[in-house]
Design a protein around this motif. Structure first.
Motif, PDB file in Angstrom:
ATOM      1  N   TYR A   7      25.347  19.701  22.248  1.00 60.66           N
ATOM      2  CA  TYR A   7      26.305  18.736  22.799  1.00 60.66           C
ATOM      3  C   TYR A   7      25.586  17.695  23.654  1.00 60.66           C
ATOM      4  CZ  TYR A   7      30.373  21.764  21.859  1.00 60.66           C
ATOM      5  OH  TYR A   7      31.362  22.513  21.291  1.00 60.66           O
ATOM      6  N   TRP A   8      25.786  16.433  23.335  1.00 60.62           N
ATOM      7  CA  TRP A   8      25.364  15.356  24.240  1.00 60.62           C
ATOM      8  C   TRP A   8      26.601  14.972  25.046  1.00 60.62           C
ATOM      9  CZ3 TRP A   8      20.364  14.226  24.734  1.00 60.62           C
ATOM     10  CH2 TRP A   8      19.506  14.563  23.680  1.00 60.62           C
ATOM     11  N   GLY A   9      26.516  15.098  26.352  1.00 63.09           N
ATOM     12  CA  GLY A   9      27.715  14.891  27.154  1.00 63.09           C
ATOM     13  C   GLY A   9      27.496  13.951  28.315  1.00 63.09           C
ATOM     14  N   ALA A  10      28.428  13.982  29.237  1.00 60.98           N
ATOM     15  CA  ALA A  10      28.294  13.278  30.515  1.00 60.98           C
ATOM     16  C   ALA A  10      29.221  13.975  31.505  1.00 60.98           C
ATOM     17  CB  ALA A  10      28.659  11.813  30.375  1.00 60.98           C
ATOM     18  N   SER A  11      28.943  13.773  32.778  1.00 61.87           N
ATOM     19  CA  SER A  11      29.571  14.593  33.817  1.00 61.87           C
ATOM     20  C   SER A  11      30.197  13.757  34.934  1.00 61.87           C
ATOM     21  CB  SER A  11      28.437  15.466  34.382  1.00 61.87           C
ATOM     22  OG  SER A  11      28.900  16.596  34.985  1.00 61.87           O
ATOM     23  N   THR A  12      31.273  14.305  35.512  1.00 64.95           N
ATOM     24  CA  THR A  12      31.883  13.738  36.742  1.00 64.95           C
ATOM     25  C   THR A  12      32.534  14.905  37.493  1.00 64.95           C
ATOM     26  OG1 THR A  12      34.077  13.412  35.744  1.00 64.95           O
ATOM     27  CG2 THR A  12      32.563  11.526  35.651  1.00 64.95           C
ATOM     28  N   SER A  13      33.136  14.604  38.640  1.00 67.77           N
ATOM     29  CA  SER A  13      34.011  15.607  39.275  1.00 67.77           C
ATOM     30  C   SER A  13      35.238  14.906  39.819  1.00 67.77           C
ATOM     31  CB  SER A  13      33.291  16.334  40.413  1.00 67.77           C
ATOM     32  OG  SER A  13      33.461  15.627  41.620  1.00 67.77           O
ATOM     33  N   ALA A  14      36.325  15.661  39.956  1.00 68.98           N
ATOM     34  CA  ALA A  14      37.624  15.065  40.285  1.00 68.98           C
ATOM     35  C   ALA A  14      37.604  14.237  41.575  1.00 68.98           C
ATOM     36  CB  ALA A  14      38.682  16.160  40.375  1.00 68.98           C
ATOM     37  N   PHE A  15      37.170  14.842  42.678  1.00 73.60           N
ATOM     38  CA  PHE A  15      37.311  14.095  43.942  1.00 73.60           C
ATOM     39  C   PHE A  15      36.365  12.909  44.007  1.00 73.60           C
ATOM     40  CE2 PHE A  15      33.888  14.666  47.092  1.00 73.60           C
ATOM     41  CZ  PHE A  15      33.090  15.623  46.486  1.00 73.60           C
ATOM     42  N   VAL A  28      47.193  17.482  49.725  1.00 70.41           N
ATOM     43  CA  VAL A  28      46.080  17.027  50.561  1.00 70.41           C
ATOM     44  C   VAL A  28      44.908  18.006  50.430  1.00 70.41           C
ATOM     45  CG1 VAL A  28      45.366  16.488  52.925  1.00 70.41           C
ATOM     46  CG2 VAL A  28      47.696  15.962  52.156  1.00 70.41           C
ATOM     47  N   ALA A  29      43.768  17.458  50.061  1.00 62.16           N
ATOM     48  CA  ALA A  29      42.574  18.291  49.880  1.00 62.16           C
ATOM     49  C   ALA A  29      41.654  18.137  51.091  1.00 62.16           C
ATOM     50  CB  ALA A  29      41.839  17.839  48.618  1.00 62.16           C
ATOM     51  N   THR A  30      40.737  19.083  51.209  1.00 62.52           N
ATOM     52  CA  THR A  30      39.742  18.994  52.300  1.00 62.52           C
ATOM     53  C   THR A  30      38.985  17.665  52.215  1.00 62.52           C
ATOM     54  OG1 THR A  30      38.296  20.244  50.822  1.00 62.52           O
ATOM     55  CG2 THR A  30      39.329  21.459  52.625  1.00 62.52           C
ATOM     56  N   THR A  31      38.736  17.213  50.992  1.00 62.81           N
ATOM     57  CA  THR A  31      37.992  15.963  50.829  1.00 62.81           C
ATOM     58  C   THR A  31      38.832  14.739  51.212  1.00 62.81           C
ATOM     59  OG1 THR A  31      38.600  16.220  48.509  1.00 62.81           O
ATOM     60  CG2 THR A  31      36.319  16.678  49.085  1.00 62.81           C
ATOM     61  N   ASP A  32      40.156  14.908  51.286  1.00 64.88           N
ATOM     62  CA  ASP A  32      40.999  13.780  51.697  1.00 64.88           C
ATOM     63  C   ASP A  32      40.998  13.609  53.212  1.00 64.88           C
ATOM     64  OD1 ASP A  32      41.842  13.240  49.081  1.00 64.88           O
ATOM     65  OD2 ASP A  32      43.485  14.690  49.209  1.00 64.88           O
ATOM     66  N   PHE A  70      34.042  17.605  33.499  1.00 67.50           N
ATOM     67  CA  PHE A  70      34.777  17.046  34.637  1.00 67.50           C
ATOM     68  C   PHE A  70      35.283  18.221  35.466  1.00 67.50           C
ATOM     69  CE2 PHE A  70      39.118  17.972  33.054  1.00 67.50           C
ATOM     70  CZ  PHE A  70      38.844  18.257  31.719  1.00 67.50           C
ATOM     71  N   SER A  71      36.133  17.963  36.457  1.00 69.07           N
ATOM     72  CA  SER A  71      36.716  19.106  37.165  1.00 69.07           C
ATOM     73  C   SER A  71      38.198  18.874  37.390  1.00 69.07           C
ATOM     74  CB  SER A  71      36.009  19.370  38.504  1.00 69.07           C
ATOM     75  OG  SER A  71      36.312  18.370  39.445  1.00 69.07           O
ATOM     76  N   PHE A  72      38.909  19.988  37.525  1.00 69.54           N
ATOM     77  CA  PHE A  72      40.308  19.913  37.932  1.00 69.54           C
ATOM     78  C   PHE A  72      40.342  19.836  39.446  1.00 69.54           C
ATOM     79  CE2 PHE A  72      41.171  22.599  33.988  1.00 69.54           C
ATOM     80  CZ  PHE A  72      41.596  21.508  33.244  1.00 69.54           C
ATOM     81  N   ASN A  73      41.221  18.968  39.920  1.00 69.91           N
ATOM     82  CA  ASN A  73      41.414  18.865  41.358  1.00 69.91           C
ATOM     83  C   ASN A  73      42.494  19.883  41.729  1.00 69.91           C
ATOM     84  OD1 ASN A  73      42.078  17.947  43.957  1.00 69.91           O
ATOM     85  ND2 ASN A  73      41.388  15.894  43.410  1.00 69.91           N
ATOM     86  N   TRP A  74      42.092  20.869  42.520  1.00 67.18           N
ATOM     87  CA  TRP A  74      42.989  21.976  42.875  1.00 67.18           C
ATOM     88  C   TRP A  74      44.326  21.434  43.403  1.00 67.18           C
ATOM     89  CZ3 TRP A  74      40.591  26.731  45.927  1.00 67.18           C
ATOM     90  CH2 TRP A  74      41.524  27.780  45.981  1.00 67.18           C
ATOM     91  N   THR A 109      35.503  22.139  35.224  1.00 69.47           N
ATOM     92  CA  THR A 109      35.110  23.130  36.231  1.00 69.47           C
ATOM     93  C   THR A 109      36.330  23.338  37.123  1.00 69.47           C
ATOM     94  OG1 THR A 109      32.826  22.374  36.171  1.00 69.47           O
ATOM     95  CG2 THR A 109      33.494  23.570  38.138  1.00 69.47           C
ATOM     96  N   LEU A 110      36.577  24.589  37.488  1.00 63.34           N
ATOM     97  CA  LEU A 110      37.771  24.885  38.286  1.00 63.34           C
ATOM     98  C   LEU A 110      37.605  24.463  39.749  1.00 63.34           C
ATOM     99  CD1 LEU A 110      38.455  28.406  36.806  1.00 63.34           C
ATOM    100  CD2 LEU A 110      40.081  26.506  36.743  1.00 63.34           C
ATOM    101  N   TYR A 111      36.405  24.613  40.268  1.00 59.73           N
ATOM    102  CA  TYR A 111      36.214  24.357  41.697  1.00 59.73           C
ATOM    103  C   TYR A 111      34.983  23.498  41.911  1.00 59.73           C
ATOM    104  CZ  TYR A 111      35.948  25.353  46.713  1.00 59.73           C
ATOM    105  OH  TYR A 111      35.924  25.241  48.091  1.00 59.73           O
ATOM    106  N   HIS A 112      35.222  22.235  42.216  1.00 55.86           N
ATOM    107  CA  HIS A 112      34.100  21.344  42.500  1.00 55.86           C
ATOM    108  C   HIS A 112      34.290  20.771  43.902  1.00 55.86           C
ATOM    109  CE1 HIS A 112      30.781  18.715  40.691  1.00 55.86           C
ATOM    110  NE2 HIS A 112      30.877  18.353  41.962  1.00 55.86           N
ATOM    111  N   PHE A 113      33.993  21.572  44.871  1.00 51.54           N
ATOM    112  CA  PHE A 113      33.924  21.217  46.302  1.00 51.54           C
ATOM    113  C   PHE A 113      35.246  21.058  47.044  1.00 51.54           C
ATOM    114  CE2 PHE A 113      29.460  19.085  45.681  1.00 51.54           C
ATOM    115  CZ  PHE A 113      28.905  20.334  45.520  1.00 51.54           C
ATOM    116  N   GLU A 114      36.322  20.518  46.418  1.00 51.08           N
ATOM    117  CA  GLU A 114      37.551  20.332  47.232  1.00 51.08           C
ATOM    118  C   GLU A 114      38.491  21.522  47.093  1.00 51.08           C
ATOM    119  OE1 GLU A 114      39.969  20.098  44.848  1.00 51.08           O
ATOM    120  OE2 GLU A 114      38.511  19.486  43.322  1.00 51.08           O
ATOM    121  N   MET A 115      39.385  21.643  48.060  1.00 47.23           N
ATOM    122  CA  MET A 115      40.400  22.703  48.016  1.00 47.23           C
ATOM    123  C   MET A 115      41.582  22.275  48.885  1.00 47.23           C
ATOM    124  SD  MET A 115      38.767  25.519  50.548  1.00 47.23           S
ATOM    125  CE  MET A 115      40.184  26.571  50.383  1.00 47.23           C
ATOM    126  N   PRO A 116      42.723  22.961  48.752  1.00 48.62           N
ATOM    127  CA  PRO A 116      43.870  22.552  49.575  1.00 48.62           C
ATOM    128  C   PRO A 116      43.582  22.692  51.078  1.00 48.62           C
ATOM    129  CG  PRO A 116      44.573  23.975  47.771  1.00 48.62           C
ATOM    130  CD  PRO A 116      43.077  24.026  47.800  1.00 48.62           C
TER     131      PRO A 116
END
Ligand code: BG6
Length: 454
Positions: A7-15, A28-32, A70-74, A109-116
């Motif tokens: 697979y040739w891909g590319a990456s990001t994360s939600a927040f 509201v997430a910790t990153t907000d 990518f990631s899901f934003n919790w 990815t389920l958890y990429h740094f942010e959380m409620p």
């Protein structure tokens, strides 16, 4: 290079890309709420992918990638944490369907740094076992909604950073000793949550694959002095093996356990955890790699209090590698061969397939007319891809490569001046402008690279 199944891909994360703060029922997430220094972008708008979704998927299609990591934003899936948010689920359904319609395999990815943020307020987040329960509940909702179409899943992104970055996980303890104790407890809870999540995954997404996304640590001793060699071994245990040994074998390295016990930082573990930890092995390991790390033994009385928490111990500290080229944002130095060394070691220890989930060069790119001439990024990516090809040719099971990042995004803690994207996003730290997308030279180069490897 074995081409067909790669697979040739590319990456990001939600927040870091989505924005859409407070929109569509997002909680509201910790990153907000974290405080960023004046003049540095936060994640409220980020790259505004929330309002550029179709355009971004078309850019991926045009690029020719077959994997989007990518990631899901919790807090988009779960609002403030406790209730499912239908609008958030609809948003990710749209993203997944757009990917599939365009021949791109979605890889969240389920958890990429942010959380409620609510969980930090209600029970101190990952310090409590309640967070394990909440995470598994959230993961199960994701598997039920998306598991029919999504077959590759990441659990936790970079547990090293997720457990240590206090502005992301809400470990606001002011007593430094207690703060360290909390960090290790939080990390343990993350490991437990990962294993319980895999247990649920096996029941719901029977034909899917799941694995941790590690911040790969390629640790070199600064000198051949035995105490520096030992420092490097210790660092490998504390920065990587403690996470991956848990993910795969469900146990800690002995040196790590001994040290935490001596310090009074060993996490509280319940008897029933043993079986969950031992079973529920992942299918692959996701590899995030930017550069190697050079360490040395501490000198007598040396002050290491300014270092990130995971370097704050008596067993090792940061050294300097004079053999690598350093740049403004890549201060540890650029080390393509480190990718090969690190992945080879990971395979020898865990024997699992691997996928490069992040690899990229940060630069303060300049838009000139309608062009960004990022030859420095092309050099970096080419050198690292060559090391992947070397691994594949030698028979190591590497099934994909995803540069970080598909498009410019807000850095985990250094705003928008630090760019990684193949696509330029027209905004600055202080002015969000229209977030127009402009493919950089590296985008066209990567497109050709993919074409010629088909
Ligand atoms: C990884 C993260 O640690 O490195 C990404 O998974 C992050 O979220 C990337 O953006 C680069 O780090 P930074 O701090 O330069 O954004």
């Amino acid at each position: 290079m074995e081409k067909k199944s790669f697979y040739w891909g590319a990456s990001t994360s939600a927040f870091q890309v989505e924005g859409g703060y407070g929109e569509g029922g997002k909680g509201v997430a910790t990153t907000d709420v974290r405080k960023v220094p004046a003049g540095v972008a936060d994640s409220k708008v980020a790259s505004d992918q929330y309002h550029h979704l179709k355009e971004d998927v078309l850019l991926m299609k045009e690029l020719g990638i077959t994997l989007y990591r990518f990631s899901f934003n919790w807090t988009r899936i779960m609002g403030n944490g406790y209730e499912e948010n239908p609008a958030g689920i609809a948003f990710y359904n749209q993203l997944i369907d757009l990917c599939l319609e365009n021949g791109i395999t979605p890889f969240p990815t389920l958890y990429h740094f942010e959380m409620p943020q609510r969980f930090v307020e209600d029970f101190a987040g990952w310090q409590s076992r309640k967070c394990v329960e909440q995470f598994v509940k959230y993961a199960e909702i994701c598997f039920r909604h998306f598991g029919d179409r999504v077959k590759y899943w990441g659990t936790i992104n970079e547990q090293l950073i997720a457990s240590a970055a206090t502005d992301l996980n809400g470990n606001h303890e002011t007593n430094p000793e207690l703060k360290m104790k909390h960090m290790y407890q939080m990390s343990y809870h993350m490991s437990l949550a990962e294993k319980k999540t895999i247990e649920v995954f096996r029941k719901i997404v029977k034909d899917g694959k799941i694995g941790p996304i590690c911040s790969m640590q390629v640790v070199y001793p600064e000198t051949p002095a035995p105490n520096d060699i030992l420092a490097a071994r210790n660092a490998q245990d504390f920065l990587q093996n403690c996470f991956l040994d848990m993910s795969v074998f469900g146990r800690y390295p002995t040196s790590y356990s001994n040290y935490l016990k001596n310090k009074g930082w060993y996490p509280e573990i319940e008897e029933e955890d043993a079986a969950v930890l031992e079973n529920n092995r992942p299918d692959f390991i996701g590899i995030n790699y930017y550069c190697s790390t050079c360490v040395r033994a501490l000198t007598d009385g040396e002050d290491n209090s300014k270092l990130p928490p995971f370097y704050r111990n008596e067993l090792f500290t940061l050294g300097n590698n004079p053999h690598l080229t350093k740049t403004q944002w890549m201060e540890f130095g650029i080390d393509p061969e480190g990718l090969y060394i690190g992945m080879r070691d990971i395979y020898e220890r865990y024997g699992l397939p691997m996928v490069v989930t992040e690899n990229g060069l940060a630069y303060s790119d300049v838009l000139e007319g309608e062009t960004v001439s990022d030859h420095y990024r092309i050099d970096y990516l080419e050198q690292h891809i060559k090391q992947c090809e070397r691994l594949v040719e030698e028979g190591y099971p590497v099934f994909g490569y995803c540069p970080w990042s598909l498009l410019d995004l807000v850095s985990s803690h250094q705003g928008f001046k630090k760019r990684y994207g193949l696509v330029y996003v027209d905004r600055t730290d202080e002015d969000v402008k229209d977030c127009r997308r402009i493919p950089k030279e590296s985008y066209f180069w990567y497109k050709n690279r993919i074409q010629s490897n088909k």
